[in-house]
Design a protein around this motif. Structure first.
Motif, PDB file in Angstrom:
ATOM      1  N   GLN A 120       0.823  -1.208   0.000  1.00 55.85           N
ATOM      2  CA  GLN A 120       0.000   0.000   0.000  1.00 55.85           C
ATOM      3  C   GLN A 120       0.860   1.262   0.000  1.00 55.85           C
ATOM      4  O   GLN A 120       0.529   2.253  -0.660  1.00 55.85           O
ATOM      5  N   ARG A 161      -6.327  -7.996   1.411  1.00 59.18           N
ATOM      6  CA  ARG A 161      -5.869  -6.922   2.285  1.00 59.18           C
ATOM      7  C   ARG A 161      -6.422  -7.096   3.689  1.00 59.18           C
ATOM      8  O   ARG A 161      -7.606  -7.248   3.896  1.00 59.18           O
ATOM      9  N   ASP A 187      -4.711  -1.703   6.881  1.00 61.53           N
ATOM     10  CA  ASP A 187      -4.766  -0.446   6.153  1.00 61.53           C
ATOM     11  C   ASP A 187      -4.068   0.640   6.963  1.00 61.53           C
ATOM     12  O   ASP A 187      -3.546   0.400   8.054  1.00 61.53           O
ATOM     13  N   ASN A 197      -7.451   6.973  -2.106  1.00 55.10           N
ATOM     14  CA  ASN A 197      -7.861   5.910  -1.184  1.00 55.10           C
ATOM     15  C   ASN A 197      -8.159   4.621  -1.939  1.00 55.10           C
ATOM     16  O   ASN A 197      -7.871   3.518  -1.457  1.00 55.10           O
ATOM     17  N   GLY A 241      -5.487   2.448  -0.426  1.00 54.25           N
ATOM     18  CA  GLY A 241      -6.162   1.795   0.685  1.00 54.25           C
ATOM     19  C   GLY A 241      -5.915   2.443   2.028  1.00 54.25           C
ATOM     20  O   GLY A 241      -5.617   1.758   3.011  1.00 54.25           O
ATOM     21  N   THR A 284      -9.948   1.114   4.738  1.00 57.20           N
ATOM     22  CA  THR A 284     -10.705   0.004   4.172  1.00 57.20           C
ATOM     23  C   THR A 284     -12.180   0.219   4.476  1.00 57.20           C
ATOM     24  O   THR A 284     -12.584   0.235   5.639  1.00 57.20           O
ATOM     25  N   ALA A 305     -12.609  -2.869  -0.859  1.00 57.21           N
ATOM     26  CA  ALA A 305     -11.886  -1.881  -0.067  1.00 57.21           C
ATOM     27  C   ALA A 305     -11.234  -0.828  -0.922  1.00 57.21           C
ATOM     28  O   ALA A 305     -10.868   0.228  -0.449  1.00 57.21           O
ATOM     29  N   ALA A 306     -11.092  -1.094  -2.213  1.00 56.20           N
ATOM     30  CA  ALA A 306     -10.384  -0.146  -3.058  1.00 56.20           C
ATOM     31  C   ALA A 306     -11.207   1.065  -3.417  1.00 56.20           C
ATOM     32  O   ALA A 306     -10.684   2.048  -3.882  1.00 56.20           O
TER      33      ALA A 306
END
Length: 338
Positions: free
Chosen positions: A82, A151, A154, A235, A239, A242, A326-327
């Motif tokens: 990340q 993932r 974060d 974001n 990330g 999340t 989450a992306a």
């Protein structure tokens, strides 16, 4: 794993060094009136990109540098991946700005390059040379081992990790606060963008002695929407937070909103060219400027929403279906497994 961590850390540090050199020259060319008057890229559309990078690059550099404090905490694979993606966003902004500046240099006559203009062009050459190795290193490390959907850690989790080791902040780093931020990530982005825009607009209004409330309001909206698009897109890539599953309607609405925010910035950068096509005469009226740029954003949002609704029709599970991603605003076409 340890070797990969060292490589990732080295790539991040190179990116931070590149961003620092870029920001030093950018602050000089935008904040000193004498230097700015000689800048080959002082006018739009070049200045819009420079202004965006002037604030977003140091913001990314700051959060990346702060995350290095938790570099050896659990979740190292996610953290390294990340952080490199965030460094990639930062370096991309630097590269795009340098490209805009080179276009501005090419568009001007060589006879106008003297004094501070020559200094700025020399700095542009240096920044361009420094950016190349950062880009090459990031491209070389762009592939992530394993699934991109696995993932577990974060940036918000790292904030909690660090805060729990500081007695004054320990009480704030509880699970309820983290859950609140995750559930209301868009609200957080809007608040942060608005506050940043208010500070930037206030400084601009004071420095330029603006008294027109419509002009000030217009700039506040332009900067806030630009910052909001930056927050959501970065974001989605890096990330930072999340986010929990969201409905299809919510995701399409967010994607359309981001498209509209980007359109406002693009319309602002190319407002004279757009006005020459859509309007008559020279664009000198603030109401016309606001109508052109904000109208372009609103129209783009509506069109983007219509296209997304048509391309991603309602699935068989009904309107309550949630999507976990989450992306951010990525949408998959029905029937695909990738």
């Amino acid at each position: 794993m340890e070797k990969n961590g060292r490589v990732s850390s080295a790539v991040v540090w190179v990116s931070l060094a590149t961003a620092t050199a870029f920001e030093a020259l950018t602050v000089l060319e935008t904040q000193d009136k004498t230097v700015r008057a000689a800048s080959p890229w002082q006018d739009d559309p070049y200045d819009v990109m420079v202004s965006l990078a002037q604030f977003t690059v140091p913001m990314l550099a700051l959060v990346i540098a702060l995350r290095l404090l938790a570099w050896r905490a659990p979740g190292g694979a996610d953290r390294a991946w990340q952080t490199m993606r965030a460094a990639g966003v930062m370096t991309t902004l630097v590269g795009l700005t340098l490209a805009f500046e080179w276009v501005a240099v090419i568009a001007r006559t060589p006879s106008s390059f003297s004094g501070w203009a020559s200094v700025l062009i020399s700095g542009l050459v240096v920044n361009s040379v420094l950016t190349v190795p950062a880009v090459l290193l990031l491209v070389r490390c762009r592939r992530r081992p394993g699934s991109s959907r696995s993932r577990r850690q974060d940036w918000l989790g790292d904030v909690v990790f660090v805060c729990r080791r500081i007695p004054v902040l320990r009480a704030w780093a509880d699970a309820d606060a983290v859950d609140w931020v995750r559930r209301r990530a868009m609200t957080v982005f809007v608040v942060v963008s608005t506050l940043a825009a208010a500070a930037i607009t206030g400084a601009q209004a004071i420095g330029e002695h603006w008294t027109d409330p419509l002009l000030i309001t217009w700039m506040l909206i332009v900067v806030a929407t630009s910052d909001l698009a930056f927050c959501v897109i970065s974001n989605a890539i890096a990330g930072f937070i999340t986010r929990p599953p969201r409905t299809r309607t919510r995701r399409i609405a967010e994607a359309a909103m981001v498209a509209g925010c980007v359109a406002i910035s693009v319309a602002t950068a190319f407002r004279d060219a757009l006005w020459s096509v859509l309007g008559t005469g020279t664009l000198t009226s603030v109401p016309a400027l606001a109508a052109l740029t904000l109208g372009a954003g609103a129209a783009t949002s509506v069109i983007a929403a219509a296209l997304l609704l048509a391309r991603f029709p309602q699935g068989p599970s009904g309107p309550g279906r949630h999507h976990s991603d989450a992306a951010g605003v990525h949408l998959r076409r029905p029937g695909t497994n990738r």
